[in-house]
Scaffold this motif. Structure first.
Motif, PDB file in Angstrom:
ATOM      1  N   CYS A   1       0.897  -1.154   0.000  1.00 13.27           N
ATOM      2  CA  CYS A   1       0.000   0.000   0.000  1.00 13.27           C
ATOM      3  C   CYS A   1       0.939   1.208   0.000  1.00 13.27           C
ATOM      4  O   CYS A   1       1.509   1.568   1.038  1.00 13.27           O
ATOM      5  N   ALA A   2       1.130   1.785  -1.190  1.00 18.14           N
ATOM      6  CA  ALA A   2       2.157   2.807  -1.383  1.00 18.14           C
ATOM      7  C   ALA A   2       2.108   3.879  -0.301  1.00 18.14           C
ATOM      8  O   ALA A   2       1.061   4.471  -0.038  1.00 18.14           O
ATOM      9  N   GLY A   3       3.238   4.114   0.332  1.00 12.24           N
ATOM     10  CA  GLY A   3       3.350   5.152   1.339  1.00 12.24           C
ATOM     11  C   GLY A   3       2.842   4.750   2.713  1.00 12.24           C
ATOM     12  O   GLY A   3       2.963   5.522   3.669  1.00 12.24           O
ATOM     13  N   VAL A   4       2.252   3.552   2.822  1.00 14.91           N
ATOM     14  CA  VAL A   4       1.706   3.130   4.128  1.00 14.91           C
ATOM     15  C   VAL A   4       2.408   1.872   4.629  1.00 14.91           C
ATOM     16  O   VAL A   4       2.983   1.845   5.705  1.00 14.91           O
ATOM     17  N   PHE A   5       2.340   0.812   3.812  1.00 16.53           N
ATOM     18  CA  PHE A   5       3.071  -0.399   4.185  1.00 16.53           C
ATOM     19  C   PHE A   5       3.509  -1.142   2.934  1.00 16.53           C
ATOM     20  O   PHE A   5       2.920  -0.990   1.854  1.00 16.53           O
ATOM     21  N   ASP A   6       4.582  -1.892   3.074  1.00 15.43           N
ATOM     22  CA  ASP A   6       5.125  -2.650   1.943  1.00 15.43           C
ATOM     23  C   ASP A   6       5.882  -3.849   2.486  1.00 15.43           C
ATOM     24  O   ASP A   6       6.853  -3.708   3.228  1.00 15.43           O
ATOM     25  N   SER A   7       5.428  -5.018   2.126  1.00 12.54           N
ATOM     26  CA  SER A   7       6.041  -6.239   2.652  1.00 12.54           C
ATOM     27  C   SER A   7       7.396  -6.511   2.016  1.00 12.54           C
ATOM     28  O   SER A   7       8.202  -7.240   2.584  1.00 12.54           O
ATOM     29  N   GLY A   8       7.626  -5.956   0.809  1.00 11.56           N
ATOM     30  CA  GLY A   8       8.738  -6.467   0.019  1.00 11.56           C
ATOM     31  C   GLY A   8       8.355  -7.837  -0.504  1.00 11.56           C
ATOM     32  O   GLY A   8       7.226  -8.300  -0.282  1.00 11.56           O
ATOM     33  N   SER A   9       9.274  -8.488  -1.187  1.00 13.37           N
ATOM     34  CA  SER A   9       8.973  -9.782  -1.801  1.00 13.37           C
ATOM     35  C   SER A   9       8.760 -10.860  -0.744  1.00 13.37           C
ATOM     36  O   SER A   9       9.592 -11.062   0.137  1.00 13.37           O
ATOM     37  N   ILE A  10       7.612 -11.525  -0.833  1.00 15.60           N
ATOM     38  CA  ILE A  10       7.308 -12.645   0.068  1.00 15.60           C
ATOM     39  C   ILE A  10       7.450 -13.925  -0.751  1.00 15.60           C
ATOM     40  O   ILE A  10       6.670 -14.175  -1.676  1.00 15.60           O
ATOM     41  N   ALA A  11       8.452 -14.706  -0.432  1.00 16.76           N
ATOM     42  CA  ALA A  11       8.729 -15.926  -1.209  1.00 16.76           C
ATOM     43  C   ALA A  11       7.610 -16.946  -1.041  1.00 16.76           C
ATOM     44  O   ALA A  11       6.775 -16.833  -0.138  1.00 16.76           O
ATOM     45  N   ASP A  12       7.610 -17.948  -1.925  1.00 13.49           N
ATOM     46  CA  ASP A  12       6.629 -19.025  -1.792  1.00 13.49           C
ATOM     47  C   ASP A  12       6.790 -19.703  -0.436  1.00 13.49           C
ATOM     48  O   ASP A  12       7.908 -19.856   0.064  1.00 13.49           O
ATOM     49  N   ALA A  13       5.660 -20.001   0.180  1.00 15.15           N
ATOM     50  CA  ALA A  13       5.591 -20.653   1.494  1.00 15.15           C
ATOM     51  C   ALA A  13       5.995 -19.721   2.632  1.00 15.15           C
ATOM     52  O   ALA A  13       5.939 -20.118   3.799  1.00 15.15           O
TER      53      ALA A  13
ATOM     54  N   TRP B   1       4.226 -12.724   5.774  1.00 17.01           N
ATOM     55  CA  TRP B   1       4.589 -11.391   6.263  1.00 17.01           C
ATOM     56  C   TRP B   1       3.484 -10.918   7.192  1.00 17.01           C
ATOM     57  O   TRP B   1       2.299 -11.071   6.898  1.00 17.01           O
ATOM     58  N   THR B   2       3.892 -10.371   8.334  1.00 21.48           N
ATOM     59  CA  THR B   2       2.913  -9.932   9.332  1.00 21.48           C
ATOM     60  C   THR B   2       2.988  -8.435   9.519  1.00 21.48           C
ATOM     61  O   THR B   2       4.078  -7.851   9.579  1.00 21.48           O
ATOM     62  N   TYR B   3       1.839  -7.816   9.599  1.00 19.40           N
ATOM     63  CA  TYR B   3       1.742  -6.366   9.758  1.00 19.40           C
ATOM     64  C   TYR B   3       0.733  -6.075  10.854  1.00 19.40           C
ATOM     65  O   TYR B   3      -0.306  -6.730  10.946  1.00 19.40           O
ATOM     66  N   ARG B   4       1.075  -5.098  11.694  1.00 20.49           N
ATOM     67  CA  ARG B   4       0.160  -4.682  12.759  1.00 20.49           C
ATOM     68  C   ARG B   4      -0.213  -3.226  12.500  1.00 20.49           C
ATOM     69  O   ARG B   4       0.595  -2.330  12.778  1.00 20.49           O
ATOM     70  N   PRO B   5      -1.394  -2.967  11.954  1.00 21.22           N
ATOM     71  CA  PRO B   5      -1.758  -1.596  11.588  1.00 21.22           C
ATOM     72  C   PRO B   5      -1.834  -0.677  12.804  1.00 21.22           C
ATOM     73  O   PRO B   5      -2.536  -0.973  13.763  1.00 21.22           O
TER      74      PRO B   5
END
Ligand code: CU
Length: 120
Positions: free
Chosen positions: A78-90, A93-97
């Protein structure tokens, strides 16, 4: 039945306790921090190049884990808010808003892959 009648003799005590608790609630009403719900964990799958669920509503402080079920990487961006970067197969990524809002996000590798995180 007679036993039931006897137990009701405890009622005045119970009522007094309730009044005391009620007073405590009123005294504590200024700071509601103690009443906040426990944070919840939510999961969004990335499967067949789609987020599931497409839209998820969570509370501030909850955590959301995106789990990649596909055999290739995705992102949660979500541009300017959060970005996981590349999440590989399996991987996941965890985010706490930290704040409320409506956050549409995409995968930068597959821009047609769209989801929405609603934080209340
Ligand atoms: Cu992707």
């Amino acid at each position: 039945m007679a036993g039931d009648m006897h137990t009701s003799a405890c009622a005045p005590d119970g009522r007094r306790r309730a009044l005391l608790i009620g007073g405590g609630l009123l005294a504590g009403a200024g700071s509601m921090a103690w009443a906040r719900r426990a944070p919840m964990r939510h999961t969004v799958l990335m499967d067949a190049t789609a987020y599931a669920p497409l839209e998820l509503t969570v509370h501030v402080g909850d955590s959301v884990e995106w789990v990649n079920k596909d055999p290739f990487p995705h992102t949660v961006t979500c541009a300017g808010v959060f970005d996981s970067g590349s999440i590989a197969d399996a991987a996941s990524w965890t985010y706490r808003p930290p704040k409320a809002g409506r956050f549409p996000y995409i995968c930068v590798f597959h821009p047609n892959m769209k989801g929405t995180l609603i934080v209340i």
